[in-house]
Structure formats: structure tokens, C-alpha cells
Design an enzyme around this catalytic site. Sequence first.
Site, mmCIF file in Angstrom:
data_model
loop_
_atom_site.group_PDB
_atom_site.id
_atom_site.type_symbol
_atom_site.label_atom_id
_atom_site.label_comp_id
_atom_site.label_asym_id
_atom_site.label_seq_id
_atom_site.Cartn_x
_atom_site.Cartn_y
_atom_site.Cartn_z
ATOM 1 N N HIS A 133 0.863 -1.185 0.000
ATOM 2 C CA HIS A 133 0.000 0.000 0.000
ATOM 3 C C HIS A 133 0.904 1.241 0.000
ATOM 4 O O HIS A 133 1.481 1.592 1.024
ATOM 5 C CB HIS A 133 -0.906 0.008 1.225
ATOM 6 C CG HIS A 133 -1.759 -1.217 1.355
ATOM 7 N ND1 HIS A 133 -2.789 -1.503 0.479
ATOM 8 C CD2 HIS A 133 -1.727 -2.239 2.257
ATOM 9 C CE1 HIS A 133 -3.362 -2.639 0.837
ATOM 10 N NE2 HIS A 133 -2.731 -3.107 1.913
ATOM 11 N N ARG A 134 1.025 1.902 -1.137
ATOM 12 C CA ARG A 134 1.909 3.058 -1.265
ATOM 13 C C ARG A 134 1.188 4.333 -0.828
ATOM 14 O O ARG A 134 0.245 4.795 -1.480
ATOM 15 C CB ARG A 134 2.386 3.188 -2.714
ATOM 16 C CG ARG A 134 3.427 2.167 -3.142
ATOM 17 C CD ARG A 134 4.788 2.474 -2.571
ATOM 18 N NE ARG A 134 5.359 3.709 -3.089
ATOM 19 C CZ ARG A 134 6.208 3.758 -4.121
ATOM 20 N NH1 ARG A 134 6.610 2.645 -4.720
ATOM 21 N NH2 ARG A 134 6.694 4.919 -4.534
#
Length: 213
Positions: A86-87
Site C-alpha cells: 500500500h503506497r
Amino acid sequence: MSKHWSRVEYLHLTLTNPNIHLRGTHSYYSDAWTGGFEDSVVRYHYGDAYSREAWTPQWPIDQLHIGDYVCIGAEAVILMGGNHTHRTDWFSLYPFEEVILDAYQGKGDTVIADGAWIGMRAMLMPGVTVGEGAIVASGAIVTKDVAPYMIVAGNPATPVRSRFDEGTVERLLALKIYDWPEAKFAALQPVVCAGDIEALVAESARWDEASRA
């Protein structure tokens, strides 16, 4: 035999994940109310039985290092797996398969040093180091490194107090008590299980002198 709070899981007898590195034979998990250490405590860590059989990792695996004489309370969580793809710097947090390699960011190894105590239902976030002899209070969420012999609590975990004054901590770290031979540790157990640093230093020197004679 059914589980009971008076019995614990000694990690050296049960660990199978090659990405978990254990020192010594005394560290344990209090597993009375959950599954075993690898099943319930260590989360999102490649190297368990299923992941080893199901796929090959596409990125370097952050390692988990656990020292000797570590006590891990029931229902604790050690969160691994970096950012879980999850950036936070992208507009979308969603882990799309097409960009999964770019989405993953490691957080570095997680370290629980010798003699630390992780309280019941505490959580360690990826990439933190819990120092020698530190205490993570029950329910605490550790997002930053914990200094040796420090007590932390809360969400996020913050220092409550040091177990000993700064000079005593420095002398304890210099003694390297968890590197002692088993025979020395056993012989000096009465002063290890006490709070007199002068006695500990003196008995350590006396034992070393006798062993050289």
C-alpha cells in the site's frame, strides 16, 4: 495436552520459518489463548509453510531477529511484510497486481533483543528494534525503536521510564550478560535476578578470574 496459561511455547522447538532468526533456547511465547507463535503472532511474513509452497517472493524479505530470554505475551502481534504493497505516496493505496513490484516497500528487519518482554496484545510495526531488556506494555503499538531497558506503553508507544538509571544501563550493556556462557549465567543467577549493579559487576569479574585460573 490442552493449553494452559502455565505452559508456554519455547520458540527453538517450534520455529520453521527460515526468515525468523532465534538466539538461544530460552525465548518463549505464551500461547494459551491463541495458536502457535508462527500462526498467530508473526503476520505477513514470507517463509511459513504455506507461502514457501505457494509462491516465490519477488522482493527481498525483511528478517525477524529474536534474542535469547525474550518473553512474548499472549496475543501479541509482530507485523512484517513492509508496507503490505500500500503506497502512501501514490493516489491509490490499492495493491493492483500490474504494479505490485513497484508497490512494495520494505521496512527493514525487525529485532527483539535479548531479555526483552513483549506484553499481552502488544503490536510491533514492521522494521522496529526493541532493545535489550526493554518492556513493551500490554496493548502498546510500537512504531519506533525502543531503547534498551526502557518501558514503553500506549498507541503509539512512548517511553514511560527507564528500568534503571543511565549509568546502570550502560554498565549492563557493557557486561553483555546474554552473551555469557550458560555456566556463568547459571552461577550468577542470584545477582542477575536482583537489582544491585555493583554486586553483578563484582561477581562477573570474580567468575571470569576463576575461569582463567
